[in-house]
Design a protein around this motif. Sequence first.
Motif, PDB file in Angstrom:
ATOM      1  N   LEU A  16       0.980  -1.337   0.102  1.00  0.00           N
ATOM      2  CA  LEU A  16       0.136   0.024  -0.348  1.00  0.00           C
ATOM      3  C   LEU A  16       1.040   1.608   0.227  1.00  0.00           C
ATOM      4  CD1 LEU A  16      -2.704   1.619   0.262  1.00  0.00           C
ATOM      5  CD2 LEU A  16      -2.549   1.372   2.446  1.00  0.00           C
ATOM      6  N   CYS A  17       1.971   1.440   1.004  1.00  0.00           N
ATOM      7  CA  CYS A  17       3.180   2.472   0.848  1.00  0.00           C
ATOM      8  C   CYS A  17       3.264   2.820  -0.534  1.00  0.00           C
ATOM      9  CB  CYS A  17       4.084   2.113   1.598  1.00  0.00           C
ATOM     10  SG  CYS A  17       3.474   2.286   3.466  1.00  0.00           S
ATOM     11  N   SER A  18       3.781   1.591  -1.427  1.00  0.00           N
ATOM     12  CA  SER A  18       4.066   1.960  -2.842  1.00  0.00           C
ATOM     13  C   SER A  18       2.970   2.059  -3.643  1.00  0.00           C
ATOM     14  CB  SER A  18       4.687   0.820  -3.194  1.00  0.00           C
ATOM     15  OG  SER A  18       5.852   0.179  -2.920  1.00  0.00           O
ATOM     16  N   GLU A  19       1.620   2.340  -3.497  1.00  0.00           N
ATOM     17  CA  GLU A  19       1.243   2.151  -4.158  1.00  0.00           C
ATOM     18  C   GLU A  19       0.275   3.302  -4.063  1.00  0.00           C
ATOM     19  OE1 GLU A  19      -2.313   2.313  -6.972  1.00  0.00           O
ATOM     20  OE2 GLU A  19      -1.008   0.587  -6.484  1.00  0.00           O
ATOM     21  N   LEU A  20       0.190   4.329  -3.067  1.00  0.00           N
ATOM     22  CA  LEU A  20       0.677   5.633  -2.567  1.00  0.00           C
ATOM     23  C   LEU A  20       1.473   6.218  -2.845  1.00  0.00           C
ATOM     24  CD1 LEU A  20      -1.211   4.935   1.006  1.00  0.00           C
ATOM     25  CD2 LEU A  20      -2.656   5.875  -0.864  1.00  0.00           C
ATOM     26  N   LEU A  21       2.365   5.973  -3.291  1.00  0.00           N
ATOM     27  CA  LEU A  21       3.601   6.817  -3.401  1.00  0.00           C
ATOM     28  C   LEU A  21       3.355   6.601  -5.105  1.00  0.00           C
ATOM     29  CD1 LEU A  21       6.829   5.724  -1.616  1.00  0.00           C
ATOM     30  CD2 LEU A  21       6.431   7.692  -1.456  1.00  0.00           C
ATOM     31  N   ASP A  22       3.305   6.277  -5.759  1.00  0.00           N
ATOM     32  CA  ASP A  22       3.375   5.683  -7.217  1.00  0.00           C
ATOM     33  C   ASP A  22       2.289   7.004  -7.263  1.00  0.00           C
ATOM     34  OD1 ASP A  22       5.173   3.883  -7.349  1.00  0.00           O
ATOM     35  OD2 ASP A  22       3.703   2.389  -7.655  1.00  0.00           O
ATOM     36  N   ARG A  23       0.974   7.595  -6.519  1.00  0.00           N
ATOM     37  CA  ARG A  23      -0.005   8.153  -6.751  1.00  0.00           C
ATOM     38  C   ARG A  23       0.346   9.741  -6.346  1.00  0.00           C
ATOM     39  NH1 ARG A  23      -5.978   5.746  -6.167  1.00  0.00           N
ATOM     40  NH2 ARG A  23      -5.706   2.813  -7.017  1.00  0.00           N
ATOM     41  N   GLY A  24       1.220  10.023  -5.848  1.00  0.00           N
ATOM     42  CA  GLY A  24       1.785  10.946  -5.936  1.00  0.00           C
ATOM     43  C   GLY A  24       1.905  11.721  -4.009  1.00  0.00           C
ATOM     44  N   HIS A  25       1.280  10.910  -3.398  1.00  0.00           N
ATOM     45  CA  HIS A  25       1.148  11.372  -2.013  1.00  0.00           C
ATOM     46  C   HIS A  25       2.639  10.824  -1.144  1.00  0.00           C
ATOM     47  CE1 HIS A  25      -3.241  10.787  -3.390  1.00  0.00           C
ATOM     48  NE2 HIS A  25      -3.189   9.880  -3.226  1.00  0.00           N
ATOM     49  N   ASP A  26       2.029  11.874   0.156  1.00  0.00           N
ATOM     50  CA  ASP A  26       3.458  11.603   0.940  1.00  0.00           C
ATOM     51  C   ASP A  26       2.833  10.515   1.905  1.00  0.00           C
ATOM     52  OD1 ASP A  26       4.785  13.648  -0.048  1.00  0.00           O
ATOM     53  OD2 ASP A  26       3.680  15.061   1.423  1.00  0.00           O
ATOM     54  N   VAL A  27       3.746   9.600   2.344  1.00  0.00           N
ATOM     55  CA  VAL A  27       3.561   8.041   2.935  1.00  0.00           C
ATOM     56  C   VAL A  27       4.445   8.787   4.382  1.00  0.00           C
ATOM     57  CG1 VAL A  27       3.347   6.064   3.042  1.00  0.00           C
ATOM     58  CG2 VAL A  27       3.178   7.273   1.089  1.00  0.00           C
ATOM     59  N   THR A  28       3.632   7.593   5.064  1.00  0.00           N
ATOM     60  CA  THR A  28       4.657   7.558   7.026  1.00  0.00           C
ATOM     61  C   THR A  28       4.437   6.188   6.834  1.00  0.00           C
ATOM     62  OG1 THR A  28       5.061  10.140   7.014  1.00  0.00           O
ATOM     63  CG2 THR A  28       5.261   8.439   9.285  1.00  0.00           C
ATOM     64  N   SER A  29       4.888   5.572   7.222  1.00  0.00           N
ATOM     65  CA  SER A  29       4.954   4.217   7.560  1.00  0.00           C
ATOM     66  C   SER A  29       5.352   3.654   9.227  1.00  0.00           C
ATOM     67  CB  SER A  29       5.766   2.948   7.342  1.00  0.00           C
ATOM     68  OG  SER A  29       5.551   1.858   8.242  1.00  0.00           O
ATOM     69  N   LEU A  30       4.261   3.417  10.184  1.00  0.00           N
ATOM     70  CA  LEU A  30       4.195   3.534  11.792  1.00  0.00           C
ATOM     71  C   LEU A  30       4.636   2.183  12.055  1.00  0.00           C
ATOM     72  CD1 LEU A  30       4.448   4.791  14.372  1.00  0.00           C
ATOM     73  CD2 LEU A  30       1.331   4.607  14.272  1.00  0.00           C
ATOM     74  N   SER A  31       5.124   1.465  13.066  1.00  0.00           N
ATOM     75  CA  SER A  31       5.472   0.068  13.240  1.00  0.00           C
ATOM     76  C   SER A  31       6.575  -0.068  14.363  1.00  0.00           C
ATOM     77  CB  SER A  31       6.258  -0.389  11.778  1.00  0.00           C
ATOM     78  OG  SER A  31       7.251   0.042  11.809  1.00  0.00           O
TER      79      SER A  31
END
Length: 308
Positions: A16-31
């Motif tokens: 999902l993070c990769s998909e959102l990046l491909d669509r031009g969004h800023d992405v933060t992963s929390l774990s």
Amino acid sequence: MDVLVTGGDGFVGRHLCSELLDRGHDVTSLSRTPDPSVLPSEVDLQQGDVTDYDSIEDAFEGKDVVVNLAALPPLHQPPKETSHDSVCIGGSINAVEAAEQHGVSKFVEMSSLGADPNGDTAYWRTQGLGEKVVRYSELDWIVFRPSFIFGDGSETFTFVRRHTTPYVTVLPDGGDHPRFQPIWVGDCVEIFADGIEDDAYDGEVYELGGPEVLSFGEVARMLYEADGKSVEIVPVPMVLATVALYAVDPIPSIPLGVDQARALKMSNVTDHNDVGAFGYDESDLTTLSAYLRGEQRHRPQRRPVPSD
């Protein structure tokens, strides 16, 4: 948009993070223990445990959307130091509270097909209660209930290979149960991303399944055939398997028990497959057999807005 994904370096999260990046969004992963090796370098990594509010709150500042993927695997009993209650219910409570405190616009919850506050297993019961937390919040929300999600890194593939053997394997009722409607992770995250981007999907629960219904035994055969191995399934009565799983439940070193016995009798198939709301026909989706042959398919890029 600025999107926070809890569990962003997990199986679904990394796709999902990769998909959102491909669509031009800023992405933060929390774990809890961020793993930069499984995510693009453009993803911002934040450390925090959804069961500990203070450890995650700051990550929600300035975010437009939160996607909550944090959960424990449904096929094994959780390790002693945690529980489905603390992650699925407590984690949802903490994530929703942090989202409300920081003015997040939308909350997207990945639940599971079969989620039910009165469910027979801890996993599906707590998924159902986690949904309630989200739906009763002050946020705009979407809940997705996928069936078994398959793809690179799938926990289900690992489970099948760990608990069966090639050539000859023993399965309750010959592997006829449980039954799944597996959906490829690539199709699944496109649907999630559409829901994130389009407010027309808000306020609904969507059941998601793939184009075919398969039994546990059929999945096992497909996996071994993809490895160039055959498998002969020897059936044992379901009642004997159930007694055995109940017997091993108190043994901490065995990650199987009562919940897994109950899960053997459940069906993980949609009552109404909601992929159509996102512009998919089931025939557009990647089947498990096609995936194992390396034949993933993609739908056209146009993503229609659902009608009122």
